[in-house]
Write a protein that holds these residues in place. Structure first.
Motif, PDB file in Angstrom:
ATOM      1  N   LEU A 182      16.738  36.286  48.809  1.00  0.00           N
ATOM      2  CA  LEU A 182      18.073  36.621  49.281  1.00  0.00           C
ATOM      3  C   LEU A 182      18.812  37.446  48.232  1.00  0.00           C
ATOM      4  CD1 LEU A 182      19.162  33.183  50.811  1.00  0.00           C
ATOM      5  CD2 LEU A 182      18.367  35.204  52.052  1.00  0.00           C
ATOM      6  N   ARG A 183      19.702  38.275  48.717  1.00  0.00           N
ATOM      7  CA  ARG A 183      20.493  39.143  47.858  1.00  0.00           C
ATOM      8  C   ARG A 183      21.677  38.384  47.264  1.00  0.00           C
ATOM      9  NH1 ARG A 183      20.217  44.289  47.686  1.00  0.00           N
ATOM     10  NH2 ARG A 183      19.048  44.426  49.647  1.00  0.00           N
ATOM     11  N   GLN A 184      22.071  38.757  46.061  1.00  0.00           N
ATOM     12  CA  GLN A 184      23.323  38.268  45.494  1.00  0.00           C
ATOM     13  C   GLN A 184      24.457  38.974  46.241  1.00  0.00           C
ATOM     14  OE1 GLN A 184      23.959  39.278  41.378  1.00  0.00           O
ATOM     15  NE2 GLN A 184      25.544  37.718  41.103  1.00  0.00           N
ATOM     16  N   THR A 185      25.356  38.211  46.822  1.00  0.00           N
ATOM     17  CA  THR A 185      26.341  38.819  47.725  1.00  0.00           C
ATOM     18  C   THR A 185      27.754  38.856  47.182  1.00  0.00           C
ATOM     19  OG1 THR A 185      26.693  36.708  48.881  1.00  0.00           O
ATOM     20  CG2 THR A 185      24.999  38.181  49.759  1.00  0.00           C
ATOM     21  N   CYS A 186      28.005  38.240  46.023  1.00  0.00           N
ATOM     22  CA  CYS A 186      29.363  38.252  45.488  1.00  0.00           C
ATOM     23  C   CYS A 186      29.306  38.253  43.968  1.00  0.00           C
ATOM     24  CB  CYS A 186      30.143  37.037  45.986  1.00  0.00           C
ATOM     25  SG  CYS A 186      31.895  37.017  45.503  1.00  0.00           S
ATOM     26  N   VAL A 187      29.981  39.236  43.358  1.00  0.00           N
ATOM     27  CA  VAL A 187      30.072  39.302  41.901  1.00  0.00           C
ATOM     28  C   VAL A 187      31.495  39.687  41.515  1.00  0.00           C
ATOM     29  CG1 VAL A 187      27.643  39.914  41.578  1.00  0.00           C
ATOM     30  CG2 VAL A 187      29.351  41.725  41.815  1.00  0.00           C
ATOM     31  N   GLN A 188      31.884  39.330  40.308  1.00  0.00           N
ATOM     32  CA  GLN A 188      33.160  39.744  39.743  1.00  0.00           C
ATOM     33  C   GLN A 188      32.882  40.544  38.485  1.00  0.00           C
ATOM     34  OE1 GLN A 188      35.804  36.632  38.313  1.00  0.00           O
ATOM     35  NE2 GLN A 188      37.611  37.829  38.838  1.00  0.00           N
ATOM     36  N   ASP A 189      33.462  41.751  38.386  1.00  0.00           N
ATOM     37  CA  ASP A 189      33.195  42.568  37.209  1.00  0.00           C
ATOM     38  C   ASP A 189      34.088  42.158  36.042  1.00  0.00           C
ATOM     39  OD1 ASP A 189      35.702  43.735  37.611  1.00  0.00           O
ATOM     40  OD2 ASP A 189      34.916  45.660  38.291  1.00  0.00           O
ATOM     41  N   ARG A 190      33.910  42.811  34.913  1.00  0.00           N
ATOM     42  CA  ARG A 190      34.626  42.422  33.696  1.00  0.00           C
ATOM     43  C   ARG A 190      36.120  42.713  33.782  1.00  0.00           C
ATOM     44  NH1 ARG A 190      35.046  46.919  30.025  1.00  0.00           N
ATOM     45  NH2 ARG A 190      34.046  48.803  30.844  1.00  0.00           N
ATOM     46  N   PHE A 191      36.523  43.527  34.767  1.00  0.00           N
ATOM     47  CA  PHE A 191      37.946  43.828  34.939  1.00  0.00           C
ATOM     48  C   PHE A 191      38.642  42.789  35.818  1.00  0.00           C
ATOM     49  CE2 PHE A 191      35.688  47.894  34.424  1.00  0.00           C
ATOM     50  CZ  PHE A 191      36.303  48.369  33.280  1.00  0.00           C
ATOM     51  N   GLY A 192      37.857  42.037  36.609  1.00  0.00           N
ATOM     52  CA  GLY A 192      38.426  41.023  37.481  1.00  0.00           C
ATOM     53  C   GLY A 192      38.319  41.336  38.957  1.00  0.00           C
ATOM     54  N   THR A 193      37.818  42.527  39.318  1.00  0.00           N
ATOM     55  CA  THR A 193      37.635  42.875  40.729  1.00  0.00           C
ATOM     56  C   THR A 193      36.429  42.130  41.287  1.00  0.00           C
ATOM     57  OG1 THR A 193      38.606  45.075  40.444  1.00  0.00           O
ATOM     58  CG2 THR A 193      37.186  44.755  42.352  1.00  0.00           C
ATOM     59  N   VAL A 194      36.567  41.602  42.505  1.00  0.00           N
ATOM     60  CA  VAL A 194      35.482  40.897  43.182  1.00  0.00           C
ATOM     61  C   VAL A 194      34.819  41.842  44.170  1.00  0.00           C
ATOM     62  CG1 VAL A 194      34.907  38.990  44.738  1.00  0.00           C
ATOM     63  CG2 VAL A 194      36.557  38.641  42.880  1.00  0.00           C
ATOM     64  N   PHE A 195      33.485  41.836  44.197  1.00  0.00           N
ATOM     65  CA  PHE A 195      32.691  42.680  45.090  1.00  0.00           C
ATOM     66  C   PHE A 195      31.950  41.775  46.065  1.00  0.00           C
ATOM     67  CE2 PHE A 195      33.491  45.004  41.293  1.00  0.00           C
ATOM     68  CZ  PHE A 195      33.605  46.335  41.666  1.00  0.00           C
ATOM     69  N   LEU A 196      32.125  42.040  47.365  1.00  0.00           N
ATOM     70  CA  LEU A 196      31.554  41.184  48.405  1.00  0.00           C
ATOM     71  C   LEU A 196      30.679  41.996  49.344  1.00  0.00           C
ATOM     72  CD1 LEU A 196      31.373  38.541  50.063  1.00  0.00           C
ATOM     73  CD2 LEU A 196      33.496  39.238  51.199  1.00  0.00           C
ATOM     74  N   ASN A 197      29.412  41.618  49.424  1.00  0.00           N
ATOM     75  CA  ASN A 197      28.492  42.200  50.401  1.00  0.00           C
ATOM     76  C   ASN A 197      28.515  41.308  51.646  1.00  0.00           C
ATOM     77  OD1 ASN A 197      26.134  42.670  51.986  1.00  0.00           O
ATOM     78  ND2 ASN A 197      25.101  43.599  50.243  1.00  0.00           N
ATOM     79  N   ALA A 198      28.945  41.883  52.784  1.00  0.00           N
ATOM     80  CA  ALA A 198      29.136  41.102  54.012  1.00  0.00           C
ATOM     81  C   ALA A 198      28.030  41.320  55.037  1.00  0.00           C
ATOM     82  CB  ALA A 198      30.486  41.465  54.638  1.00  0.00           C
TER      83      ALA A 198
END
Length: 257
Positions: A182-198
């Motif tokens: 399975l793919r990793q679907t949610c990460v937070q970068d070092r700036f604080g933005t959250v990335f969501l693969n839906a």
């Protein structure tokens, strides 16, 4: 409700259904949505039906709830930067930097006190180059970062003015090719933005008990701040069957003296 694209292979049924939804919606079309038509005719029909619901390279916002949604490049297929022929026919030729400029310009129009969500079909480069990364290529060896370069450039530029709260996208299916995981679907970068693969594909299925389920990626804001991100699976009666919490902001500890 946000739609991350690949609604169909150019069919208009789902576009017409979205048009009838009695709630705020924003749509970014995906690489499959123009079908096999390179003339732009199919894409134009979809854009006409969607009207301002489609936010490619533009800002969509609501006061209730107060949220600003900025669309990235429509009909992206990932892999750096490639402008589909249908997109060129509708929007004209464009460089990677010009596309980033358009995304940044739309973000600058967003009210500074509102949460800022970037809606894309493919996520940006920079989230990892493994097959299981949020935008990692899993169908061909070697695995590599298959994100969008123009979106990554735009995010770098937007951060000079403000921090995007959330970048949500699809395109890269959660289940990896050939059953490799399975793919990793949610990460937070070092700036604080959250990335969501839906991109849960298919969205409809059944559990081990045979119950019919429908998947939604779910996001909650509290006091204008992103507070929780989860994947949720609902039963036909709209009750929640399963929840996978992906991100939860810590609540500050309040003490009394």
């Amino acid at each position: 409700m946000l739609f991350v694209g690949d609604l169909s292979e150019g069919d208009l049924k789902l576009v017409k259904a979205i048009q009838q939804l009695p709630l705020p919606t924003a749509v970014i079309l995906g690489n499959h949505d123009h079908g096999r038509d390179h003339s732009g005719a199919v894409l134009r029909r979809q854009l006409t039906l969607l009207g301002d619901r489609h936010c490619g390279w533009s800002l969509r916002q609501w006061q209730f709830p107060p949220i600003a949604v900025v669309g990235a490049r429509p009909c992206s297929a990932g892999g750096g930067f490639h402008l589909a022929k249908a997109v060129q026919a509708v929007f004209g030729p464009m460089s990677v930097s010009e596309s980033a400029d358009r995304i940044e310009a739309a973000a600058k129009q967003a009210p500074s006190q509102w949460p800022l969500v970037i809606l894309a079909h493919s996520g940006p480069t920079g989230l990892g180059s493994d097959a299981q990364s949020p935008c990692g290529r899993d169908w061909k060896v070697p695995a590599l970062d298959w994100g969008d370069q123009d979106l990554a450039m735009a995010l770098d530029r937007i951060r000079k003015h403000r921090l995007p709260d959330l970048v949500v996208f699809g395109h890269m299916h959660h289940e990896l090719k050939r059953g490799t995981g399975l793919r990793q679907t949610c990460v937070q970068d070092r700036f604080g933005t959250v990335f969501l693969n839906a991109a849960c594909v298919p969205r409809r299925g059944s559990d081990s008990s045979g119950r019919q389920l429908c998947h939604f990626s779910w996001v909650e804001f509290l006091d204008g701040k992103l507070s929780q991100v989860s994947h949720r699976w609902f039963l036909p009666d709209s009750s929640l069957a399963y929840e996978q919490i992906l991100f939860e902001r810590a609540t500050p500890l309040v003490t009394q003296c």
